[in-house]
Design an enzyme around this catalytic site. Sequence first.
Site, short mmCIF file in Angstrom:
data_model
loop_
_atom_site.label_atom_id
_atom_site.label_comp_id
_atom_site.label_asym_id
_atom_site.label_seq_id
_atom_site.Cartn_x
_atom_site.Cartn_y
_atom_site.Cartn_z
N LYS A 1 -14.85 -9.51 -6.20
CA LYS A 1 -14.04 -10.30 -7.12
C LYS A 1 -13.19 -11.33 -6.37
O LYS A 1 -13.08 -12.49 -6.79
CB LYS A 1 -13.14 -9.38 -7.94
CG LYS A 1 -12.32 -10.10 -9.00
CD LYS A 1 -11.50 -9.12 -9.81
CE LYS A 1 -10.68 -9.85 -10.86
NZ LYS A 1 -9.85 -8.93 -11.66
N ASP A 2 -12.60 -10.91 -5.25
CA ASP A 2 -11.80 -11.83 -4.44
C ASP A 2 -12.68 -12.92 -3.83
O ASP A 2 -12.26 -14.08 -3.72
CB ASP A 2 -11.06 -11.08 -3.35
CG ASP A 2 -9.91 -10.25 -3.89
OD1 ASP A 2 -9.49 -10.51 -5.03
OD2 ASP A 2 -9.44 -9.33 -3.18
N SER B 1 0.19 -0.47 -5.80
CA SER B 1 0.06 -1.71 -6.57
C SER B 1 0.18 -1.41 -8.05
O SER B 1 -0.29 -0.37 -8.52
CB SER B 1 -1.29 -2.37 -6.26
OG SER B 1 -1.48 -3.51 -7.04
N HIS C 1 0.82 -1.21 0.00
CA HIS C 1 0.00 0.00 0.00
C HIS C 1 0.86 1.26 0.00
O HIS C 1 0.43 2.30 -0.52
CB HIS C 1 -0.92 -0.01 1.23
CG HIS C 1 -2.00 -1.03 1.12
ND1 HIS C 1 -3.01 -1.13 2.07
CD2 HIS C 1 -2.26 -1.98 0.20
CE1 HIS C 1 -3.84 -2.12 1.73
NE2 HIS C 1 -3.38 -2.65 0.60
N GLU D 1 7.62 -33.32 -1.31
CA GLU D 1 6.34 -33.00 -1.92
C GLU D 1 6.56 -32.31 -3.26
O GLU D 1 7.66 -31.83 -3.57
CB GLU D 1 5.52 -32.09 -1.00
CG GLU D 1 5.10 -32.74 0.30
CD GLU D 1 3.93 -33.69 0.12
OE1 GLU D 1 3.58 -34.03 -1.03
OE2 GLU D 1 3.34 -34.10 1.13
#
Length: 407
Positions: A227-228, A205, A201, A271
């Site tokens: 949207k998220d 961005s 911030h 993994e």
Amino acid sequence: MESYRLRNPFLRVLTKSIWDYPVPCNLSVWWNFGSLLGFCLLVQIVTGLFLAMHYTPHVDYAFGSIMHIIRDVKEGWFLRSVHVNFASGFFFCLYCHIGRGIYYGSVDNEKVWLTGVTLYLLVCAEAFFGYVLPWGQMSYWGATVITSMLTVIPWCGVALTEFVWGDYCVGDATLKRFYVFHFLLPFVIAGVAVIHIFYLHQEDSNCPLGGLSMVQMVPFHPYYTLKDLTGILAFCFMMNFFVLLYPDTFLACENWLKANPMKTPLNIKPEWYFMFAYTILRSIPHKTGGIVVMASSILVLYLFPFFNWGEMRSGAFYLPFQVIFWCWVVVFLLLIRTGHAHVRPVYVSLGYCLTIFYFALIFLMVYSQLIWDYFLFSFSPVRVKKGVAASEGSEVKESLVVSGQCV
């Protein structure tokens, strides 16, 4: 409600950072992975706390406690399946997030990028500690192999390895220490994530165009909260496919056997999210050299902000960069696939070639932008200076009135 939100000091800071935070209106789906990572971290912490209530960190009872969670604890199988499979989902989102940052030029935000790479290393450590806790065959031997790499450190390597083990070999003291680290490290990761978001911030961005210049700004809520939320629901739907139908997709079958120090598995492998580094390690015949190259494959991310990237911030404006970047992604996937194969000369040679391509393509991505800029701007009467878009974006952001309005 609006006036109270602006009068309250805590809510005012919170809403300016999240609710009314101005962001570009053209962020694509690739920006959803940041919120997905936060959601995965929350899921891992919550499910981990419930699993810790029934887990016993002792070499004689650890494996049995996992079986007890799966068979006897009410909905224990579901909690463990969520915890295990969301770990893989966490790394999938993490790699997509890193790839998006490289592709669209987020490496220019130095503080954001460096804290992000630190988060990646912390998550890798957390995943390794958790992989040891079931105390199956692959857990025990994986811990033995990985911790023994510390012996290559000059002068203090052996002493450091014994300190991590808590003994002269991997045993009960090691399991207890890894359990404590696995329990505490998520809260450290959450703290570093807050710092990461704070720098994000502060530095602004970026967007698919590479900067904030000439981009319309909108408040974060409701445009990107919805949207998220949509991305989180889609991600949960995808993960439920593995959690409910194929819970053992990402687990090694050898790990369903209790750890036996007298019997070594035929193919000790980590993994899938560590497989690229494992392939690089086994492709180098020299132990110290292999460990150094493997560590370099991850630590090279720290150097990205200091590379001389192109004049235009986003890689979407560089055709050669796009080709090289996707070749790098293919090489990364091939490294993962090669690591799953048994150790044979053909796969070792293939891993060696892929390792060379992995590092070579990183530097080609940088120089492809510089070469493209040279031919593009050499014959252009107007030269764009790097960082202009970002500075203009900061001026645009400062002029915003973030009380629910946008420019």
